[in-house]
Design a protein around this motif. Structure first.
Motif, short mmCIF file in Angstrom:
data_model
loop_
_atom_site.label_atom_id
_atom_site.label_comp_id
_atom_site.label_asym_id
_atom_site.label_seq_id
_atom_site.Cartn_x
_atom_site.Cartn_y
_atom_site.Cartn_z
N GLU A 464 18.32 60.83 -24.55
CA GLU A 464 19.48 61.64 -24.18
C GLU A 464 19.05 63.05 -23.76
O GLU A 464 19.57 63.62 -22.80
CB GLU A 464 20.43 61.71 -25.39
CG GLU A 464 21.83 62.13 -25.06
CD GLU A 464 22.71 62.23 -26.31
OE1 GLU A 464 22.68 63.29 -26.96
OE2 GLU A 464 23.40 61.25 -26.63
N LYS A 465 18.07 63.61 -24.50
CA LYS A 465 17.57 64.97 -24.19
C LYS A 465 16.95 65.05 -22.79
O LYS A 465 16.96 66.09 -22.14
CB LYS A 465 16.51 65.38 -25.22
CG LYS A 465 17.08 65.97 -26.50
CD LYS A 465 16.00 66.71 -27.29
CE LYS A 465 16.57 67.45 -28.49
NZ LYS A 465 16.93 66.55 -29.59
N GLU A 466 16.35 63.92 -22.34
CA GLU A 466 15.66 63.90 -21.04
C GLU A 466 16.62 63.80 -19.85
O GLU A 466 16.23 64.03 -18.71
CB GLU A 466 14.70 62.70 -20.96
CG GLU A 466 13.54 62.74 -21.93
CD GLU A 466 12.82 61.39 -22.00
OE1 GLU A 466 13.21 60.46 -21.24
OE2 GLU A 466 11.88 61.26 -22.81
N MET A 467 17.87 63.42 -20.10
CA MET A 467 18.80 63.16 -18.99
C MET A 467 19.15 64.44 -18.24
O MET A 467 19.44 65.47 -18.85
CB MET A 467 20.10 62.53 -19.52
CG MET A 467 19.96 61.08 -19.90
SD MET A 467 21.60 60.43 -20.28
CE MET A 467 21.18 59.18 -21.47
N ASP A 468 19.11 64.35 -16.90
CA ASP A 468 19.53 65.48 -16.04
C ASP A 468 20.04 64.91 -14.73
O ASP A 468 20.03 63.69 -14.51
CB ASP A 468 18.36 66.45 -15.82
CG ASP A 468 17.11 65.74 -15.28
OD1 ASP A 468 17.26 64.63 -14.72
OD2 ASP A 468 16.00 66.28 -15.43
N ILE A 469 20.44 65.77 -13.82
CA ILE A 469 21.04 65.32 -12.56
C ILE A 469 20.04 64.52 -11.71
O ILE A 469 20.43 63.62 -10.96
CB ILE A 469 21.63 66.53 -11.77
CG1 ILE A 469 22.50 66.06 -10.59
CG2 ILE A 469 20.53 67.48 -11.30
CD1 ILE A 469 23.79 65.41 -10.99
N ALA A 470 18.73 64.81 -11.88
CA ALA A 470 17.70 64.10 -11.10
C ALA A 470 17.66 62.61 -11.47
O ALA A 470 17.19 61.78 -10.68
CB ALA A 470 16.34 64.74 -11.34
N ARG A 477 13.95 55.60 -13.82
CA ARG A 477 14.50 56.26 -15.01
C ARG A 477 15.92 55.78 -15.30
O ARG A 477 16.29 55.54 -16.46
CB ARG A 477 14.51 57.79 -14.81
CG ARG A 477 13.17 58.45 -15.10
CD ARG A 477 13.25 59.95 -14.85
NE ARG A 477 14.15 60.61 -15.80
CZ ARG A 477 14.78 61.76 -15.55
NH1 ARG A 477 14.65 62.35 -14.38
NH2 ARG A 477 15.56 62.30 -16.46
N LEU A 478 16.72 55.61 -14.25
CA LEU A 478 18.11 55.18 -14.43
C LEU A 478 18.15 53.77 -15.04
O LEU A 478 18.95 53.47 -15.92
CB LEU A 478 18.86 55.22 -13.10
CG LEU A 478 20.38 55.02 -13.14
CD1 LEU A 478 21.05 55.97 -14.13
CD2 LEU A 478 21.00 55.20 -11.76
N ARG A 479 17.23 52.92 -14.59
CA ARG A 479 17.15 51.55 -15.14
C ARG A 479 16.76 51.60 -16.62
O ARG A 479 17.31 50.86 -17.44
CB ARG A 479 16.14 50.73 -14.32
CG ARG A 479 16.06 49.27 -14.74
CD ARG A 479 15.22 48.46 -13.78
NE ARG A 479 15.94 48.17 -12.55
CZ ARG A 479 16.88 47.23 -12.43
NH1 ARG A 479 17.20 46.47 -13.46
NH2 ARG A 479 17.48 47.02 -11.28
N GLU A 480 15.82 52.48 -16.97
CA GLU A 480 15.41 52.61 -18.38
C GLU A 480 16.60 53.03 -19.25
O GLU A 480 16.83 52.49 -20.33
CB GLU A 480 14.28 53.65 -18.51
CG GLU A 480 12.91 53.12 -18.11
CD GLU A 480 11.85 54.21 -18.10
OE1 GLU A 480 12.20 55.40 -18.34
OE2 GLU A 480 10.67 53.89 -17.85
N VAL A 481 17.35 54.02 -18.77
CA VAL A 481 18.50 54.54 -19.52
C VAL A 481 19.56 53.45 -19.70
O VAL A 481 20.09 53.24 -20.79
CB VAL A 481 19.10 55.78 -18.80
CG1 VAL A 481 20.49 56.11 -19.33
CG2 VAL A 481 18.18 56.98 -18.98
N LYS A 482 19.85 52.71 -18.61
CA LYS A 482 20.87 51.65 -18.70
C LYS A 482 20.40 50.49 -19.58
O LYS A 482 21.20 49.88 -20.28
CB LYS A 482 21.23 51.13 -17.30
CG LYS A 482 22.09 52.08 -16.48
CD LYS A 482 23.40 52.47 -17.15
CE LYS A 482 24.41 51.34 -17.21
NZ LYS A 482 25.68 51.77 -17.86
N SER A 483 19.09 50.20 -19.56
CA SER A 483 18.58 49.08 -20.38
C SER A 483 18.69 49.41 -21.87
O SER A 483 18.64 48.52 -22.71
CB SER A 483 17.13 48.75 -20.02
OG SER A 483 16.26 49.76 -20.50
N GLU A 484 18.83 50.70 -22.20
CA GLU A 484 19.01 51.09 -23.60
C GLU A 484 20.49 51.19 -23.98
O GLU A 484 20.82 51.63 -25.08
CB GLU A 484 18.29 52.42 -23.87
CG GLU A 484 16.77 52.25 -23.82
CD GLU A 484 16.00 53.54 -24.07
OE1 GLU A 484 16.59 54.64 -23.90
OE2 GLU A 484 14.82 53.45 -24.43
N GLY A 485 21.37 50.78 -23.07
CA GLY A 485 22.78 50.63 -23.42
C GLY A 485 23.66 51.85 -23.19
O GLY A 485 24.83 51.83 -23.57
#
Length: 627
Positions: A464-470, A477-485
């Motif tokens: 969550e801390k790593e998330m930004d507009i990029a 990165r977007l796939r990694e975030v979505k794969s974690e739910g």
């Protein structure tokens, strides 16, 4: 062995009105039992006093009595309908208690018990008999003492020492049970326990607070074939009723040796108690420091956990238990989902999370601390490829306004207090602690939730801390975030908070469309894809690697999506499930394909054979839109 021909008419006892601890899971088991017995050619007589159930529909039993579930009424029905046998293991504690009481009074002479004998029910439910049976087969038990009045209870407290766990015999949902830290609390719980136990018996045990808690869903047939349908682990440590605990399937923090010991112990317990046909639920506790394993209790009947295990694996426990009760063995029964024998132990290649649904807002004066007496009114279940994905989907399924681990506004003192106290939002406070930089060890010392789970949540907090507009233009990165739910709404909220933007979940959806990060659907098939699944029972996931697109055959069939009611709550319960099931039946009559969409594991609507396609998903914009 083929089905029994010596019995013709079977009385099925329902569970009556919905109360805390006994909800629509017994409508699910009763409906499956009635359908199965009818298909086998038996004459089915049903008694249930709840008109909102599917099972009381005229087409499920040959004769349906909407009557109070009392000894006098059942005796009249048995005489009038010339009943040969009764099946009391599908109607929860209500059915078991009334059947046992009638048997002991000699009111069931000549009537056969199916599913579990009176002796097995007594051995499983009477805490004194269960304790003696466990000692006989060498099982470890908590130090304990029985009491039948206040004087005996005071003697037990003196011998064992505080804190103490009090459990009442022959009650459901932990009725009359509790944890006492001092004499005032103890006297109050003892008084209540002696009053609610039909035999005025309570068990006083040494405290196992902070130990890990597990359940095994076990099935055994008359030829002594035993299988574990599902192992379930409580996210919360001992001290919270299983119905109020967050639970995970399969169990994730056991070593293989611990799991095999628990599996062997479950089979030993069923054999000793004498459950020779059908499903049971055995509960264990493990000391996280020493590995000492203790047997807590067993239910010699289909329970709420059976409904969860059934939906978690796709294995129809209630149907199989009914077939076993009338003479079949596991190898003679076919698993409808795969066409393989029911003696195959289910294997799952995903993680299931169940979150309880509470309604303390309706009762502002109620004590919201969770104990061994159940307080939740419903539950939501979710399925994901990983623990992280499954847990975050479950939060979205609760329909309490959560879009994931929503942030909590509180000071440090309140944060520590709420992490220590068992409460409905404890997981949000734990995550908030990790978000604010508390260590896993510090949080473990406060709540005793297993470190493995806490490390998983810590990784989510770091993500969550790593998330930004990029993130929105970076497919990997977007796939990694979505794969974690992480839900689209949660991603938008995190970026908005950090960057002062006003993104919506639609913006995240559009970014995913552009980068090719889409939800895919996997099957629940009881066998981890070893055999082809014959029934489409699906859940969504985002794979960590992009899979090749498989062409989907264009269907010309008319289809209707039936959206279910989600978790039970006060004001919205089983009656909406009744509507969903009848919608599916009506669509079938019209030749239109029905697609059922729900996240409530207790329901008949989420049975694999009610609709043409079943989606087990959160009822939110992101997931419904995708379906």
């Amino acid at each position: 062995m083929p089905k029994r021909e010596d019995i013709k008419t079977i009385l099925l006892i329902g569970s009556g009105p919905i109360i805390i601890g006994q909800a629509c899971e017994f409508d699910y088991s009763g409906t499956q039992a009635a359908k199965t017995l009818k298909e086998l050619g038996y004459r089915v007589v049903l008694i249930n006093s709840n008109p909102a159930t599917i099972m009381t529909d005229p087409e499920f039993a040959h004769r349906t009595y909407i009557e109070p579930i009392t000894e006098e009424v059942i005796a009249k029905i048995i005489k009038k309908e010339n009943v040969d046998a009764i099946l009391p293991t599908m109607g929860g504690q209500t059915a078991l208690n009334v059947a046992t009481s009638m048997y002991e009074k000699g009111m069931l002479d000549g009537i056969e018990f199916l599913g579990a004998t009176p002796a097995a029910i007594k051995k499983g439910e009477d805490r004194q008999e269960f304790k003696e049976a466990m000692i006989k087969i060498g099982m470890d038990l908590p130090v304990s003492q029985y009491a039948y009045n206040m004087d005996e209870a005071m003697d037990a407290a003196k011998n064992i020492g505080f804190p103490l766990i009090i459990r009442a015999s022959f009650t459901m949902a932990g009725g009359g049970s509790g944890v006492a830290y001092n004499m005032d609390e103890y006297k109050e719980i003892v008084k209540g326990g002696l009053e609610v136990s039909p035999i005025s018996e309570i068990l006083i045990e040494e405290s196992l607070l902070g130990w890990k808690e597990y359940e095994m869903e076990v099935i055994r047939d008359r030829a002594d074939n035993c299988i574990i349908v599902c192992s379930i682990e409580n996210f919360d440590p001992m001290g919270v009723h299983t119905g109020d605990s967050i639970t995970i399937a399969p169990a994730l923090t056991l070593t293989d040796k611990e799991y095999q010991n628990m599996r062997d112990a479950s089979f030993k317990i069923l054999r000793e108690v004498g459950v020779d046909t059908g499903g049971s639920n055995v509960q264990f506790s493990i000391n996280p420091d020493t590995g000492r394993m203790i047997v807590i209790e067993m239910n010699p009947r289909v329970s709420r956990s059976s409904a969860l295990a059934s939906k978690a694996t796709g294995y129809p426990i209630a149907k199989v238990a009914t077939l076993l009760a009338v003479g079949f063995t596991l190898d003679e029964i076919t698993n409808d989902i795969t066409g393989t024998p029911a003696s195959f132990e289910p294997v799952i290649d995903y993680i299931v999370t169940k979150l309880p649904r509470f309604t303390f807002e309706k009762f502002p004066l109620a004590n919201s601390t969770l104990t061994t007496a159940m307080k939740s009114v419903g539950e939501a279940m979710s399925i994901g490829r990983t623990f992280k994905e499954s847990f975050q989907k479950a939060l979205c399924s609760l329909e309490t306004g959560l879009i994931g681990f929503n942030s909590i506004k509180c000071d440090g003192e309140e944060l520590v207090r709420e992490i220590r106290r068992s409460n409905e939002n404890r997981m949000l406070y734990v995550f908030e602690g990790l978000r604010r930089g508390m260590s896993v060890d510090a949080i473990f010392d406060l709540c005793k939730i297993d470190r493995w789970f806490l490390y998983q949540l810590e990784e989510l907090a770091l993500r969550e801390k790593e998330m930004d507009i990029a993130l929105l233009s970076d497919a990997t990165r977007l796939r990694e975030v979505k794969s974690e739910g992480f839900s689209d709404a949660m991603i938008a909220e995190v970026i908005n908070t950090k960057e002062g933007l006003t993104l919506t979940e639609n913006d995240i959806y559009n970014a995913r469309e552009k980068t090719g990060v889409a939800l895919e659907y996997n099957e629940v098939d009881t066998c981890a894809a070893e055999f082809k699944a014959l029934t489409p029972y699906l859940y969504s996931t985002t794979n960590i690697t992009k899979l090749p697109q498989t062409p989907v055959a264009e269907s010309k069939d008319k289809k209707v999506l039936v959206i279910g009611g989600g978790p039970n709550r006060i004001g919205q319960g089983i009656e909406f499930d009744y509507c969903c099931v009848h919608a599916a039946f009506a669509l079938e009559d019209m030749g239109i394909k029905s697609i059922m969409y729900n996240c409530n594991p207790e329901t008949v609507s989420t049975d694999y054979d009610i609709s043409d396609i079943l989606y087990f998903e959160p009822i939110d914009f992101e997931h419904v839109r995708n379906v």
